[in-house]
Design a protein around this motif. Structure first.
Motif, PDB file in Angstrom:
ATOM      1  N   ARG A  31       0.835  -1.210   0.000  1.00 48.30           N
ATOM      2  CA  ARG A  31       0.000   0.000   0.000  1.00 48.30           C
ATOM      3  C   ARG A  31       0.865   1.252   0.000  1.00 48.30           C
ATOM      4  N   LEU A  32       1.895   1.267   0.847  1.00 51.76           N
ATOM      5  CA  LEU A  32       2.783   2.431   0.906  1.00 51.76           C
ATOM      6  C   LEU A  32       3.569   2.620  -0.391  1.00 51.76           C
ATOM      7  N   ALA A  33       3.922   1.537  -1.056  1.00 46.56           N
ATOM      8  CA  ALA A  33       4.623   1.655  -2.335  1.00 46.56           C
ATOM      9  C   ALA A  33       3.753   2.427  -3.330  1.00 46.56           C
ATOM     10  N   VAL A  34       2.461   2.170  -3.305  1.00 41.24           N
ATOM     11  CA  VAL A  34       1.534   2.868  -4.204  1.00 41.24           C
ATOM     12  C   VAL A  34       1.281   4.287  -3.716  1.00 41.24           C
ATOM     13  N   GLU A  35       1.010   4.457  -2.428  1.00 44.33           N
ATOM     14  CA  GLU A  35       0.689   5.779  -1.874  1.00 44.33           C
ATOM     15  C   GLU A  35       1.858   6.762  -1.951  1.00 44.33           C
ATOM     16  N   THR A  36       3.085   6.262  -1.895  1.00 47.43           N
ATOM     17  CA  THR A  36       4.249   7.148  -2.014  1.00 47.43           C
ATOM     18  C   THR A  36       4.584   7.438  -3.475  1.00 47.43           C
ATOM     19  N   ARG A  37       3.854   6.804  -4.382  1.00 44.56           N
ATOM     20  CA  ARG A  37       4.033   6.949  -5.828  1.00 44.56           C
ATOM     21  C   ARG A  37       5.285   6.234  -6.325  1.00 44.56           C
ATOM     22  N   TYR A  38       5.885   5.407  -5.484  1.00 47.63           N
ATOM     23  CA  TYR A  38       7.030   4.604  -5.920  1.00 47.63           C
ATOM     24  C   TYR A  38       6.562   3.552  -6.926  1.00 47.63           C
ATOM     25  N   TRP A  39       5.392   2.975  -6.694  1.00 49.51           N
ATOM     26  CA  TRP A  39       4.857   1.920  -7.553  1.00 49.51           C
ATOM     27  C   TRP A  39       3.492   2.362  -8.072  1.00 49.51           C
ATOM     28  N   PRO A  40       3.467   3.214  -9.096  1.00 49.39           N
ATOM     29  CA  PRO A  40       2.179   3.702  -9.600  1.00 49.39           C
ATOM     30  C   PRO A  40       1.378   2.605 -10.291  1.00 49.39           C
ATOM     31  N   LEU A  41       0.070   2.692 -10.170  1.00 49.18           N
ATOM     32  CA  LEU A  41      -0.815   1.716 -10.791  1.00 49.18           C
ATOM     33  C   LEU A  41      -1.379   2.327 -12.075  1.00 49.18           C
ATOM     34  N   PHE A  42      -0.910   1.813 -13.190  1.00 51.09           N
ATOM     35  CA  PHE A  42      -1.342   2.315 -14.487  1.00 51.09           C
ATOM     36  C   PHE A  42      -1.248   1.197 -15.506  1.00 51.09           C
ATOM     37  N   GLU A  43      -1.804   1.443 -16.671  1.00 57.05           N
ATOM     38  CA  GLU A  43      -1.676   0.491 -17.763  1.00 57.05           C
ATOM     39  C   GLU A  43      -1.595   1.256 -19.074  1.00 57.05           C
ATOM     40  N   GLN A  74      13.606  10.472  -3.271  1.00 57.00           N
ATOM     41  CA  GLN A  74      12.338  11.199  -3.450  1.00 57.00           C
ATOM     42  C   GLN A  74      12.348  11.972  -4.754  1.00 57.00           C
ATOM     43  N   LYS A  75      13.456  12.579  -5.075  1.00 55.32           N
ATOM     44  CA  LYS A  75      13.561  13.358  -6.313  1.00 55.32           C
ATOM     45  C   LYS A  75      13.322  12.464  -7.532  1.00 55.32           C
ATOM     46  N   GLU A  76      13.881  11.262  -7.523  1.00 55.49           N
ATOM     47  CA  GLU A  76      13.706  10.343  -8.641  1.00 55.49           C
ATOM     48  C   GLU A  76      12.267   9.819  -8.709  1.00 55.49           C
ATOM     49  N   VAL A  77      11.667   9.510  -7.568  1.00 58.37           N
ATOM     50  CA  VAL A  77      10.269   9.075  -7.543  1.00 58.37           C
ATOM     51  C   VAL A  77       9.379  10.182  -8.109  1.00 58.37           C
ATOM     52  N   ASP A  78       9.619  11.424  -7.686  1.00 59.07           N
ATOM     53  CA  ASP A  78       8.828  12.560  -8.176  1.00 59.07           C
ATOM     54  C   ASP A  78       9.019  12.755  -9.680  1.00 59.07           C
ATOM     55  N   ARG A  79      10.245  12.640 -10.156  1.00 55.98           N
ATOM     56  CA  ARG A  79      10.525  12.805 -11.586  1.00 55.98           C
ATOM     57  C   ARG A  79       9.728  11.783 -12.400  1.00 55.98           C
ATOM     58  N   ARG A  80       9.789  10.538 -11.966  1.00 55.44           N
ATOM     59  CA  ARG A  80       9.064   9.481 -12.683  1.00 55.44           C
ATOM     60  C   ARG A  80       7.552   9.679 -12.602  1.00 55.44           C
ATOM     61  N   TRP A  81       7.069  10.135 -11.447  1.00 55.22           N
ATOM     62  CA  TRP A  81       5.642  10.361 -11.269  1.00 55.22           C
ATOM     63  C   TRP A  81       5.143  11.440 -12.231  1.00 55.22           C
ATOM     64  N   TYR A  82       5.856  12.560 -12.304  1.00 54.50           N
ATOM     65  CA  TYR A  82       5.414  13.652 -13.167  1.00 54.50           C
ATOM     66  C   TYR A  82       5.535  13.294 -14.646  1.00 54.50           C
ATOM     67  N   GLU A  83       6.487  12.466 -14.973  1.00 55.94           N
ATOM     68  CA  GLU A  83       6.587  11.955 -16.352  1.00 55.94           C
ATOM     69  C   GLU A  83       5.359  11.099 -16.678  1.00 55.94           C
ATOM     70  N   LEU A  84       4.962  10.265 -15.727  1.00 51.18           N
ATOM     71  CA  LEU A  84       3.770   9.438 -15.911  1.00 51.18           C
ATOM     72  C   LEU A  84       2.513  10.307 -16.001  1.00 51.18           C
ATOM     73  N   LEU A  85       2.422  11.337 -15.169  1.00 49.40           N
ATOM     74  CA  LEU A  85       1.279  12.255 -15.242  1.00 49.40           C
ATOM     75  C   LEU A  85       1.161  12.853 -16.639  1.00 49.40           C
ATOM     76  N   ASP A  86       2.278  13.270 -17.206  1.00 50.64           N
ATOM     77  CA  ASP A  86       2.267  13.838 -18.558  1.00 50.64           C
ATOM     78  C   ASP A  86       1.770  12.827 -19.581  1.00 50.64           C
ATOM     79  N   ARG A  87       2.203  11.583 -19.440  1.00 53.42           N
ATOM     80  CA  ARG A  87       1.785  10.551 -20.393  1.00 53.42           C
ATOM     81  C   ARG A  87       0.286  10.245 -20.277  1.00 53.42           C
TER      82      ARG A  87
END
Length: 115
Positions: free
Chosen positions: A39-51, A95-108
């Motif tokens: 749950r924390l992996a998803v909530e921290t955005r480390y493991w985003p749920l997408f397809e 955290q910086k890398e997790v955020d970078r990947r998260w915002y890249e995913l948001l853009d996609r």
């Protein structure tokens, strides 16, 4: 999981499922904590749920509130060294890398989300 697996099986051409499977011995956490770790992996955005379906990036779940990565790391003995004095930079870099990947995913996923 069943629906995702079925879709992958019956997709014409290649399909890929990337599933988080914590390993208590390697990650060094208490086995009963497995659901909290996931749950924390998803909530921290480390493991985003997408397809990705037919080239379209789609969120399956977006965390409602920001949860810092250290809340996930602190639960695992394998990251104990990052909490020692002088190693604060490690958590900040993580955290910086997790955020970078998260915002890249948001853009996609923007076109699907209507942004």
């Amino acid at each position: 999981m069943y629906v995702k697996s079925e879709r992958a099986i019956y997709t014409h051409g290649p399909a890929f499922l990337n599933i988080m499977a914590p390993y208590s011995r390697g990650w060094r956490y208490n086995t009963p904590d497995i659901m909290e770790i996931c749950r924390l992996a998803v909530e921290t955005r480390y493991w985003p749920l997408f397809e990705v379906i037919d080239g379209r990036w789609i969120f399956n779940y977006e965390p409602k509130k920001y949860v810092p990565i250290e809340e996930w790391l602190v639960k695992q003995g394998g990251f104990k060294h990052t909490f020692k004095p002088g190693n604060e930079w490690m958590i900040k870099a993580f955290q910086k890398e997790v955020d970078r990947r998260w915002y890249e995913l948001l853009d996609r996923c923007k076109e699907v989300r209507g942004a």
